[in-house]
Enzyme design. Structure first.
Site, PDB file in Angstrom:
ATOM      1  N   HIS A 123      16.915   0.119   1.006  1.00 51.05           N
ATOM      2  CA  HIS A 123      15.652  -0.001   1.727  1.00 51.05           C
ATOM      3  C   HIS A 123      14.829  -1.101   1.062  1.00 51.05           C
ATOM      4  O   HIS A 123      14.924  -1.295  -0.151  1.00 51.05           O
ATOM      5  CB  HIS A 123      14.950   1.352   1.598  1.00 51.05           C
ATOM      6  CG  HIS A 123      13.756   1.534   2.478  1.00 51.05           C
ATOM      7  ND1 HIS A 123      12.514   1.041   2.154  1.00 51.05           N
ATOM      8  CD2 HIS A 123      13.599   2.179   3.655  1.00 51.05           C
ATOM      9  CE1 HIS A 123      11.649   1.381   3.089  1.00 51.05           C
ATOM     10  NE2 HIS A 123      12.281   2.074   4.023  1.00 51.05           N
ATOM     11  N   ASP A 200      17.449   6.111  -5.669  1.00 50.95           N
ATOM     12  CA  ASP A 200      16.507   6.310  -4.579  1.00 50.95           C
ATOM     13  C   ASP A 200      17.019   7.488  -3.761  1.00 50.95           C
ATOM     14  O   ASP A 200      17.998   7.363  -3.020  1.00 50.95           O
ATOM     15  CB  ASP A 200      16.421   5.027  -3.744  1.00 50.95           C
ATOM     16  CG  ASP A 200      15.598   5.208  -2.467  1.00 50.95           C
ATOM     17  OD1 ASP A 200      15.168   6.346  -2.185  1.00 50.95           O
ATOM     18  OD2 ASP A 200      15.404   4.211  -1.760  1.00 50.95           O
ATOM     19  N   GLN A 203      16.510   9.749   0.984  1.00 56.83           N
ATOM     20  CA  GLN A 203      17.284  10.310   2.100  1.00 56.83           C
ATOM     21  C   GLN A 203      18.346  11.303   1.623  1.00 56.83           C
ATOM     22  O   GLN A 203      19.230  11.681   2.392  1.00 56.83           O
ATOM     23  CB  GLN A 203      17.977   9.194   2.894  1.00 56.83           C
ATOM     24  CG  GLN A 203      17.033   8.179   3.505  1.00 56.83           C
ATOM     25  CD  GLN A 203      16.117   8.774   4.568  1.00 56.83           C
ATOM     26  OE1 GLN A 203      16.310   9.887   5.042  1.00 56.83           O
ATOM     27  NE2 GLN A 203      15.097   8.023   4.947  1.00 56.83           N
ATOM     28  N   LYS A 226       9.443  13.290   3.640  1.00 53.07           N
ATOM     29  CA  LYS A 226      10.781  13.276   4.239  1.00 53.07           C
ATOM     30  C   LYS A 226      11.542  14.567   3.958  1.00 53.07           C
ATOM     31  O   LYS A 226      12.695  14.720   4.336  1.00 53.07           O
ATOM     32  CB  LYS A 226      11.583  12.084   3.712  1.00 53.07           C
ATOM     33  CG  LYS A 226      11.033  10.727   4.157  1.00 53.07           C
ATOM     34  CD  LYS A 226      11.915   9.612   3.630  1.00 53.07           C
ATOM     35  CE  LYS A 226      11.252   8.258   3.688  1.00 53.07           C
ATOM     36  NZ  LYS A 226      11.193   7.663   5.031  1.00 53.07           N
ATOM     37  N   CYS A 364      13.656  -1.170   7.970  1.00 53.77           N
ATOM     38  CA  CYS A 364      13.319  -1.673   6.622  1.00 53.77           C
ATOM     39  C   CYS A 364      14.556  -2.010   5.805  1.00 53.77           C
ATOM     40  O   CYS A 364      14.565  -1.863   4.579  1.00 53.77           O
ATOM     41  CB  CYS A 364      12.454  -0.684   5.837  1.00 53.77           C
ATOM     42  SG  CYS A 364      10.875  -0.367   6.577  1.00 53.77           S
TER      43      CYS A 364
HETATM   44  C1  LIG Z   1      16.211   5.086   1.396  1.00 51.68           C
HETATM   45  C2  LIG Z   1      14.727   4.956   1.421  1.00 51.68           C
HETATM   46  N1  LIG Z   1      14.093   4.501   0.343  1.00 51.68           N
HETATM   47  C3  LIG Z   1      12.751   4.389   0.301  1.00 51.68           C
HETATM   48  C4  LIG Z   1      11.979   4.714   1.386  1.00 51.68           C
HETATM   49  C5  LIG Z   1      10.487   4.559   1.293  1.00 51.68           C
HETATM   50  O1  LIG Z   1       9.856   5.790   1.331  1.00 51.68           O
HETATM   51  P1  LIG Z   1       8.280   5.899   1.454  1.00 51.68           P
HETATM   52  O2  LIG Z   1       7.887   5.044   2.610  1.00 51.68           O
HETATM   53  O3  LIG Z   1       8.024   7.342   1.689  1.00 51.68           O
HETATM   54  O4  LIG Z   1       7.698   5.405   0.173  1.00 51.68           O
HETATM   55  C6  LIG Z   1      12.596   5.176   2.532  1.00 51.68           C
HETATM   56  C7  LIG Z   1      11.783   5.511   3.725  1.00 51.68           C
HETATM   57  O5  LIG Z   1      12.026   5.110   4.824  1.00 51.68           O
HETATM   58  C8  LIG Z   1      14.002   5.303   2.557  1.00 51.68           C
HETATM   59  O6  LIG Z   1      14.633   5.732   3.650  1.00 51.68           O
END
Ligand SMILES: Cc1ncc(COP(=O)(O)O)c(C=O)c1O
Lengths: 407, 141
Positions: A123, A200, A203, A226, A364
């Protein structure tokens, strides 16, 4: 024991609403999940009965609020099996957790000529902060590519690793492909060359195993919103020895020990990294979400979601010209696809008019889209409250949309 | 040529016959399908409107103080939206384009339904058209 899907659905009030005259089919869970009644109530109860600032005042409400907030920290600690409570740092979300590490770890440990490794399927939140840190620290930014099935090329990773590697960051589950990366193996490989690893878990923490000690992760980041909790609260887990050696990320109240004009000393963990009045109710709502998950068995949740995913793939592939992106051996919760000759935006818009919420676009993850040579996909993403009927509703809505689009 | 306002009124009337959003999208898709594809030499990098999920090309010409527009998109719905904008604006005096308030978006409810979806690039298209009209009115190339 299989989970009782009707019972679960009844715990989430929003699932009974209508959108555009149709019952809501919510399949945008990777963006954010819905909240069970118990989370909504925990938040309401906080504001109606014990709202107060924490860690400071001597009065009754403040001690209630402090206790609930800190109890949330312990709930998170147990959920991810961290060794110490003070290894749990509250942030705004995954993005802030990663930025914190990219900054503070970078300041402490990354020097000119060092290397940082991320993946092509990360992401932007787990890509750009590292890229910026590398620019600041004059370090080299390396990217592990993925293959045609959406699996990371571990032999490339092996070659990228060296004694110059300071930190490796990757998502456990990809939000655009659904790939479950071999986290344990990748962490062990990094540790062999002395590099730290940030996982990270945005997900994964709500879908698959989430034991930071079993993984031996150095850092682990995720978002409350999430995983059935509120927005604006996230978690950074870090091993004590790293966190102790890193400088503060932001400064102000809460994070200090002694302040004089000559010098300021910092508070102990976790407060060193929690400057200012925090999101007080966030951990309270997040703990309610974890308590909710704990009423179910995680094996059951996973079995249910895997079954849905398999059913979803099978039903989607019945549609002529439909291509699924992400065919790794191990997949979780994501159904990303395109249909030949149909723009993802058109399909997503027409699904919305039928009450089916999905996301379209690059999610993203522009490097993924570039590698696939596309500018976006339609993504249906699952949560524990989704049912076979949701998949059927999706497929029916797609067929109708295709008719409207002249197919 | 009818005025911008008259053309907007026609759109408002067309939409009033289509109360459901599903029907409206079907109508937009039909407009998109009917619109002539843009010739390849106009599909330049310069003509791409940024800020959309789909690729939108907007070809602009200023001829004797009038704004002439051609558009295309790989999304049929966005192409339909572009067709509405072309119907209202293309061939109109630049001053009129600049001064136009786009009442048909509010009156058809399109602003509410579409505004949450920055993705469709409608606002970006309007901005580009207005910016071009300003240049055209000022006689700049
Ligand atoms: C794999 C991953 N990393 C990071 C994020 C960023 O999360 P947040 O927007 O809650 O900070 C997301 C959210 O879409 C994600 O799917």
């Amino acid at each position: 024991m299989a989970i009782d899907i009707q019972k679960i659905r009844s715990d989430f009030p929003i699932l009974h609403s209508e959108v555009n005259g149709h019952p809501l089919t919510y399949l945008d869970n990777a963006a954010t999940t819905q909240k069970p009644q118990s989370v909504i109530e925990a938040i309401t109860q906080y504001y109606t009965t014990y709202n107060s600032n924490i860690h400071r005042a001597a009065h009754h409400l403040s001690s209630l609020a402090t206790e609930a907030h800190e109890s949330g920290r312990r709930t998170v600690q147990r959920y991810i099996n961290a060794e110490h409570e003070h290894e749990i740092i509250f942030t705004r979300g995954t993005t802030e957790s990663i930025n914190l590490v990219a900054f503070a770890f970078g300041e402490a440990f990354v020097n000119p000529g060092d290397e940082v490794i991320v993946t092509q399927m990360d992401h932007h939140s787990n890509f750009v902060p590292w890229q910026m840190m590398c620019e600041r620290r004059q370090a080299h930014f390396r990217v592990i590519p993925f293959d045609e099935n959406g699996e990371l090329q571990l032999e490339v990773y092996e070659n990228l690793l060296s004694e110059k590697t300071r930190i490796v960051a990757f998502n456990h589950v990809s939000n655009s492909l659904g790939t479950v990366n071999p986290a344990k193996k990748m962490i062990d490989m990094a540790h062999k060359v002395g590099a730290a690893v940030l996982v990270d878990a945005a997900q994964s923490v709500q879908h698959i195993a989430h034991d930071v000690r079993a993984l031996d992760a150095d850092f682990y980041a995720f978002s409350g919103h999430k995983m059935y909790g509120p927005t604006g609260i996230g978690v950074l887990y870090g091993k004590e020895r790293w966190l102790d050696a890193m400088p503060p990320y932001q400064s102000g109240g809460e994070m200090i020990d002694l302040v004089t004009a000559e010098k300021t000393t910092y508070n102990k963990l976790p407060f060193k990294f929690e400057a200012g009045t925090p999101n007080i109710v966030g951990p309270i709502g997040l703990a309610a979400a974890i308590d909710y998950l704990n009423t179910l068995s995680f094996e059951d949740i996973q079995a249910h979601e895997d079954q849905l995913l398999a059913y979803g793939r099978e039903r989607l592939l019945e549609i002529e010209g439909l291509r699924i992106y992400g065919n790794a051996k191990e997949q979780s919760s994501i159904l990303a696809f395109n249909i030949e000759g149909i723009h993802h935006y058109d399909l997503g818009t027409l699904l919305d008019t039928q009450g089916v919420a999905v996301r379209t676009g690059h999610h993203c993850t522009q490097p993924i889209m570039a590698a696939l040579g596309i500018d976006g996909t339609v993504r249906a993403s699952l949560a524990l409250y989704n049912s076979m009927q949701d998949i059927d509703a999706l497929v029916t809505a797609i067929r109708k949309a295709l008719k409207m689009l002249g197919r | 040529m009818e005025s911008i306002q008259a053309l907007q009124n026609e759109i408002i009337e067309d939409f009033s016959f289509l109360p459901q959003w599903e029907e409206r999208y079907a109508y937009l898709i039909e407009l998109g399908q009917k619109m002539e594809p843009l010739i390849e030499e106009y599909k330049t990098e310069e003509n791409i409107v940024r800020g959309c999920q789909s690729t939108v090309w907007l070809h602009r010409e200023c001829i004797e103080g009038k704004v002439h527009l051609l558009a295309d998109s790989d999304s049929l719905i966005v192409k339909g939206l572009a067709a509405l904008l072309l119907k209202v604006f293309s061939g109109q005096p630049a001053e009129d384009v600049l001064a136009a308030d786009l009442s048909f978006f509010a009156e058809t409810g399109m602003d509410q339904h579409l505004s949450s979806q920055r993705a469709n690039g409608l606002m970006a298209m309007i901005e580009q058209i207005k910016a071009f009209a300003a240049k055209c009115a000022a006689n700049e190339p």
